[in-house]
Design a protein around this motif. Structure first.
Motif, PDB file in Angstrom:
ATOM      1  N   GLY A  22     -54.054 -34.773  -3.581  1.00 15.16           N
ATOM      2  CA  GLY A  22     -55.384 -35.674  -3.714  1.00 15.16           C
ATOM      3  C   GLY A  22     -55.184 -36.825  -4.696  1.00 15.16           C
ATOM      4  N   VAL A  23     -56.130 -37.380  -4.688  1.00 12.21           N
ATOM      5  CA  VAL A  23     -56.309 -38.693  -5.373  1.00 12.21           C
ATOM      6  C   VAL A  23     -56.320 -38.842  -6.858  1.00 12.21           C
ATOM      7  CG1 VAL A  23     -57.236 -41.100  -5.254  1.00 12.21           C
ATOM      8  CG2 VAL A  23     -57.055 -39.512  -3.401  1.00 12.21           C
ATOM      9  N   LEU A  24     -57.474 -37.978  -7.374  1.00 11.71           N
ATOM     10  CA  LEU A  24     -57.543 -38.105  -8.653  1.00 11.71           C
ATOM     11  C   LEU A  24     -58.541 -36.895  -9.322  1.00 11.71           C
ATOM     12  CD1 LEU A  24     -60.869 -39.045  -9.132  1.00 11.71           C
ATOM     13  CD2 LEU A  24     -59.684 -41.130  -8.819  1.00 11.71           C
ATOM     14  N   LEU A  25     -58.641 -36.563 -10.555  1.00 13.90           N
ATOM     15  CA  LEU A  25     -59.716 -35.579 -11.163  1.00 13.90           C
ATOM     16  C   LEU A  25     -60.325 -36.275 -12.035  1.00 13.90           C
ATOM     17  CD1 LEU A  25     -57.026 -32.572 -12.146  1.00 13.90           C
ATOM     18  CD2 LEU A  25     -58.564 -32.622  -9.995  1.00 13.90           C
ATOM     19  N   ARG A  26     -61.762 -35.864 -12.012  1.00 11.84           N
ATOM     20  CA  ARG A  26     -62.873 -36.593 -13.161  1.00 11.84           C
ATOM     21  C   ARG A  26     -63.564 -35.431 -13.390  1.00 11.84           C
ATOM     22  NH1 ARG A  26     -59.541 -39.873 -13.733  1.00 11.84           N
ATOM     23  NH2 ARG A  26     -59.700 -42.148 -13.644  1.00 11.84           N
ATOM     24  N   TRP A  27     -64.219 -35.522 -14.675  1.00 12.28           N
ATOM     25  CA  TRP A  27     -65.115 -34.837 -15.128  1.00 12.28           C
ATOM     26  C   TRP A  27     -66.309 -35.457 -14.627  1.00 12.28           C
ATOM     27  CZ3 TRP A  27     -64.480 -30.065 -16.880  1.00 12.28           C
ATOM     28  CH2 TRP A  27     -63.388 -29.962 -17.486  1.00 12.28           C
ATOM     29  N   PHE A  28     -67.706 -34.942 -14.440  1.00 13.64           N
ATOM     30  CA  PHE A  28     -68.825 -35.133 -13.919  1.00 13.64           C
ATOM     31  C   PHE A  28     -70.026 -34.332 -14.541  1.00 13.64           C
ATOM     32  CE2 PHE A  28     -66.150 -36.892 -10.751  1.00 13.64           C
ATOM     33  CZ  PHE A  28     -66.631 -38.186 -10.589  1.00 13.64           C
ATOM     34  N   THR A  29     -71.106 -34.866 -14.887  1.00 14.57           N
ATOM     35  CA  THR A  29     -72.214 -34.068 -15.107  1.00 14.57           C
ATOM     36  C   THR A  29     -73.138 -33.882 -14.103  1.00 14.57           C
ATOM     37  OG1 THR A  29     -73.208 -36.060 -16.234  1.00 14.57           O
ATOM     38  CG2 THR A  29     -72.231 -34.651 -17.710  1.00 14.57           C
ATOM     39  N   PRO A  30     -74.105 -32.823 -13.760  1.00 21.88           N
ATOM     40  CA  PRO A  30     -74.734 -32.451 -12.622  1.00 21.88           C
ATOM     41  C   PRO A  30     -75.714 -33.962 -12.412  1.00 21.88           C
ATOM     42  CG  PRO A  30     -74.804 -30.615 -14.348  1.00 21.88           C
ATOM     43  CD  PRO A  30     -74.091 -31.609 -14.916  1.00 21.88           C
ATOM     44  N   ASP A  31     -76.270 -34.565 -13.336  1.00 26.61           N
ATOM     45  CA  ASP A  31     -77.020 -35.858 -12.963  1.00 26.61           C
ATOM     46  C   ASP A  31     -76.247 -36.625 -12.187  1.00 26.61           C
ATOM     47  OD1 ASP A  31     -75.649 -36.089 -15.638  1.00 26.61           O
ATOM     48  OD2 ASP A  31     -76.477 -38.037 -15.402  1.00 26.61           O
TER      49      ASP A  31
ATOM     50  N   TRP B  46     -61.988 -25.200 -19.289  1.00 28.14           N
ATOM     51  CA  TRP B  46     -60.845 -26.130 -19.597  1.00 28.14           C
ATOM     52  C   TRP B  46     -61.281 -27.499 -20.120  1.00 28.14           C
ATOM     53  CZ3 TRP B  46     -58.865 -31.031 -17.276  1.00 28.14           C
ATOM     54  CH2 TRP B  46     -57.765 -31.183 -17.593  1.00 28.14           C
ATOM     55  N   ASN B  47     -60.834 -27.834 -21.192  1.00 30.46           N
ATOM     56  CA  ASN B  47     -61.482 -29.406 -21.651  1.00 30.46           C
ATOM     57  C   ASN B  47     -60.419 -30.141 -21.989  1.00 30.46           C
ATOM     58  OD1 ASN B  47     -59.744 -28.206 -23.858  1.00 30.46           O
ATOM     59  ND2 ASN B  47     -61.829 -27.675 -25.191  1.00 30.46           N
ATOM     60  N   GLY B  48     -59.490 -30.482 -21.140  1.00 26.92           N
ATOM     61  CA  GLY B  48     -58.294 -31.529 -21.185  1.00 26.92           C
ATOM     62  C   GLY B  48     -58.725 -32.811 -20.421  1.00 26.92           C
ATOM     63  N   ASP B  49     -57.750 -33.610 -20.666  1.00 26.60           N
ATOM     64  CA  ASP B  49     -57.838 -35.033 -20.057  1.00 26.60           C
ATOM     65  C   ASP B  49     -57.322 -34.930 -18.575  1.00 26.60           C
ATOM     66  OD1 ASP B  49     -57.799 -37.643 -19.246  1.00 26.60           O
ATOM     67  OD2 ASP B  49     -56.270 -38.230 -21.060  1.00 26.60           O
ATOM     68  N   PRO B  50     -58.240 -35.129 -17.593  1.00 26.53           N
ATOM     69  CA  PRO B  50     -57.904 -35.002 -16.257  1.00 26.53           C
ATOM     70  C   PRO B  50     -56.758 -36.228 -15.906  1.00 26.53           C
ATOM     71  CG  PRO B  50     -60.287 -35.069 -16.377  1.00 26.53           C
ATOM     72  CD  PRO B  50     -59.662 -35.440 -17.810  1.00 26.53           C
ATOM     73  N   ASP B  51     -56.476 -37.257 -16.500  1.00 29.53           N
ATOM     74  CA  ASP B  51     -55.567 -38.285 -16.641  1.00 29.53           C
ATOM     75  C   ASP B  51     -54.253 -37.729 -16.790  1.00 29.53           C
ATOM     76  OD1 ASP B  51     -56.971 -40.146 -15.110  1.00 29.53           O
ATOM     77  OD2 ASP B  51     -57.632 -41.134 -16.910  1.00 29.53           O
ATOM     78  N   ALA B  52     -54.087 -36.542 -17.644  1.00 32.80           N
ATOM     79  CA  ALA B  52     -52.976 -36.356 -18.326  1.00 32.80           C
ATOM     80  C   ALA B  52     -52.409 -35.182 -17.321  1.00 32.80           C
ATOM     81  CB  ALA B  52     -52.939 -35.836 -19.640  1.00 32.80           C
TER      82      ALA B  52
END
Length: 483
Positions: A294-303, A282-288
């Motif tokens: 829960g509280v929020l969705l966010r993208w994270f990189t492994p680092d 999926w490549n959408g905007d989590p804020d949309a």
């Protein structure tokens, strides 16, 4: 939280939805729900609630214990206590007190997800030593599977229990339990009762969900994968996941959803929870996203994962996926230098000179049903540290890095355009532990092989490496002529 009358009523209603013909048989219990006394209190007469644990092993046998007072052979169980959070928790507590079996040694079944297998009303004899007259027990029987292949060690509560035996379904002593077990599909083999989504955008980012910080939920206040527990109407783990995504994040459409790994976590009650993890894009905007839990969705990189409150198993799962799915646009930096994947492999020989190999799972993304070294991809760590970590995670082997020596490297390219791989092979001169299958979604068996009598189905570069070690060579190449 203390048990409530509403919890009891809801449990009975759910049970009667499954067994409507038993309503008349449970009339006494239904009347007690509306009576003046506390139905959980053992002082309430003429009857009160008790709970039992029906524990099933891989051979479809049920654990029975011999009670000293009654002389009966029954499933472990007893009275409810004030701080039991649920009827199921009461059954687990009684099981632990009478047999020493902890909740972590058990798991739920998809057929009975926190609902009783059976509710029975029976007469209990007077106990003058405790000042108890003849009375009635409203017994709620919960079913559990053993999480491991072998039954745990039983430590009997010697004051009340004189022995323990495992009885086949046909010899279960409680008639209503016996009838339901014989009529069921219960086989003692754990199945996923939870499903999660490892969602990535194809460019190295992973979607994580920050949970509410409420008591009584799994991993409160932590980042986690989207997903949740199986419900009775779910036909499969995938159906569970799709329902959970629709409920938690309506409008978030994941594509290429497919099984990726089988994980194990611990529930709020302490039970072992088998989790089917699916990967998807999926490549959408989590804020949309219209987030309902829960509280929020966010993208994270492994680092960035080490900076988050995150279960270690989830962190390791994401990094494993990232190592196996390097984005194409990061494979070739602007200066033209091509990055190579580094793999580490354990060349382990027993005292007879035999070599340890693992049979990969048939559904493995790489080399399904083929024999291979114990192996893994380097994360942000040294090659030897990676080897030591993988040996313990995959097979329960403990290796000191000082006892590791390099023996061979195979420089591999699989096909035109594929990322090259440097496969490093290390020998462990000593170790502790016996090889065990700890990642069953990747490896289904460990076996010792004579180095000159290898199986036919073996990863090609592993064969090249073993032959190189036997010949005293430290380097080989494979596939470059076709690259």
């Amino acid at each position: 939280m203390p048990l409530t009358r509403s919890h009891l009523r809801e449990t009975v209603d759910t049970y009667l939805d499954r067994h409507p013909r038993e309503r008349a048989a449970l009339a006494e219990l239904l009347a007690a729900l509306d009576g003046p006394g506390d139905p959980y209190d053992r002082a309430t007469l003429p009857g009160h609630v008790t709970c039992s644990a029906v524990v099933i092993d891989r051979d479809r046998r049920v654990l029975h214990i011999a009670h000293k007072v009654t002389g009966l052979l029954l499933a472990p169980g007893g009275h409810v206590e004030a701080d039991d959070g649920s009827l199921q928790v009461a059954a687990l507590r009684e099981l632990r007190e009478e047999t020493g079996i902890r909740p972590g040694a058990l798991c739920l079944t998809p057929q009975f997800l926190g609902t009783p297998l059976d509710i029975d009303i029976h007469t209990f004899d007077a106990n003058p030593a405790k000042g108890e007259p003849v009375h009635r027990h409203y017994d709620f029987r919960y079913v559990f599977y053993l999480a491991a292949d072998q039954p745990p060690v039983i430590e009997l509560q010697e004051e009340e229990v004189s022995g323990a035996v495992w009885q086949p379904f046909a010899e279960v002593t409680q008639p209503t339990v016996r009838a339901k077990l014989l009529d069921s599909s219960l086989d003692g083999r754990p199945e996923p009762v939870n499903a999660s989504a490892l969602i990535h955008d194809g460019r190295g980012r992973y979607l994580l969900h920050l949970r509410d910080h409420y008591d009584g939920i799994w991993e409160p206040g932590a980042f986690a994968l989207l997903g949740g527990g199986r419900e009775p109407g779910d036909a499969s783990p995938e159906a569970t996941l799709r329902r959970e995504l629709a409920e938690e994040t309506p409008g978030l459409e994941v594509v290429d959803l497919k099984p990726y790994a089988m994980e194990e976590e611990t529930s709020v009650e302490g039970l072992s929870v088998p989790i089917q993890v699916y990967s998807g894009r999926w490549n959408g905007d989590p804020d949309a996203v219209d987030l309902h839990e829960g509280v929020l969705l966010r993208w994270f990189t492994p680092d960035l994962l080490d900076r988050l409150r995150l279960a270690p198993s989830t962190r390791a799962l994401i990094r494993r996926h990232a190592a196996e799915h390097v984005p194409a646009d990061t494979a070739r930096p602007l200066n033209g230098t091509e990055l190579h994947v580094v793999g580490v492999h354990l060349h382990l020989e027993d005292d007879q000179g035999r070599l340890l190999l693992g049979l990969r799972h048939p559904d493995s993304a790489y080399a399904g049903s083929v024999w291979h070294f114990l192996a893994g991809h380097c994360e942000r760590e040294s090659a030897v540290s990676c080897l030591v970590r993988e040996a313990e995670e995959e097979a329960g082997l403990v290796i000191d890095s000082a006892d590791v020596e390099f023996v061979h490297a195979v420089h591999v390219v699989g096909s035109p355009g594929a990322r090259p791989r440097m496969q490093l092979v290390f020998r462990a001169r000593s170790w502790t532990g016996t090889p065990r299958v700890l990642e069953p979604d990747r490896c289904v068996e460990w076996r010792w092989w004579e180095p000159r009598e290898l199986p036919t189905e073996i990863v090609p570069y592993a064969r090249v490496a073993i032959e190189g070690v036997l010949a005293g060579r430290v380097y080989s190449e494979l596939g470059w002529g076709e690259a």
